[in-house]
Design a protein around this motif. Sequence first.
Motif: not given
Length: 480
Positions: A64-71
């Motif tokens: 949940w939330g943002s500022d997610i560095d998926a790689r």
Amino acid sequence: MWTAELPVQMLASVWSFWTHYLYTGDTDAVTVAYPAVKRYLNLWTLDGDGLVDHRAGDWDWEDWGSDIDARVLDNCWYYLALDTAAKLADLSGNSADVAAWKARRDSIGANFDRVLWNGSRNEYRSPGYTKDTDDRANALAVVAGLAPASRHRAVTEVLRTHLNASPYMEFYVLEALYLMGAAGVAEERMRNRFAAQVADPACHTLWELWTKADGTDNHAWNGGPLYALSAYTAGVRPTEPGWTWYEVVPQTGTLTRINMVTPTDKGDIRFGIVRDGTRATLTLTSPNGTTARVGVPVYGGSQPVIKANGTTVFTGGSSTGGVSGLSPAGKDASYVYFTVHPGTWTFTATGTGRLDDLGLGRPVTGNNSLERLGHVHHRPHRHRPAEPRRTRADVRIQDGHRPPRAPGGDQARHARVRRDDQVPPPARRTHRPHLRDDRHQQLHAGERRLGQDPGARRHHHERGRLQGLHEHRLLLGRRR
């Protein structure tokens, strides 16, 4: 029945199979899953950098939330799943598969730091990612073992100053801090981020998100701090399946008293530690069928003397004497280690250091040095939460607001801490009279309650003391 693919949670589930085996010793429960693990992990592919390609699945969700560095997160999760697959293949008699799993795992290990470490920012950040630093991604790199020790100081600073993780991923942030030896910083995050939940008079459970109204008010994934307190603060965790071997290596941080019970299929493990000045006393009851490696903390003491059940077993920098059922197992800068057989053990260490400084080279001197040592700066956001009532929270920052919370959307997620030499002592003394000086803190698994000691003295700054962090039910006591 849920049939959609949630990729990173699938990877997390694969990793959890080995954790289940480690804690239970139940081979059948995990080996039966190996064929499905093999089919699923083979759906993932590696890219030209030798890292894993992103897989969206049916629900492309990392947290949940943002500022997610998926790689960064994808590669950490896939690395952990591949390592588990290699172990499960060997355990289930599919040894021919082991080499392929290790080769794919090692490809990520060889390229992770090269591609994903940002030297100019001193953090893990994938190329093209432009948002705020992802604390989850940096933490999971440590948990996965992909971050070398040379990065730990920088990652600890990231985790001190960026607060993007939801309660789900906050667990891995706490685990990473303990793995890096930053117990004090882990305590800071626990006290700051969970203050609203443990102070809630209407709810004795932990919420799904940092804002209660945004999710359920009783969510199992928010129990991460409870495990962290048991496995790292007290330091009791298995090292061989079924607790045949386990370790007791406490990272007490600012706590002065810990008592806990860990149930196992071999019987209860009971552990306690008391710190009093330059003396530390550890007690351990270890059940039959187990062998424990005990780390007696010396807290930086230059010439500690350690006794086991009344007999001196370490003095002058080396092991000495002999006690039946105990053998020396080495030492390092923080601990003197012993291997012990089942039974009841009391270790007494004298001449230990007085300060357990496990942060970034500066003392953790009170309940919350993140608050005590400086201002917290908020990034602008459109909907600022209302100021909490001042009658309840024990954990506050200078302007009276709780630390930033990250349930999602556009709320503030970044806190920056000033160092000791940047905050004049008069400012701290004059402008924050409500801060507490919690020197005597305890961890009790029996009472399992975070609260204020009724007998605490009141100073002119309304200083009190905490009774401690508790392992299963957390409840922050009222200010009187």
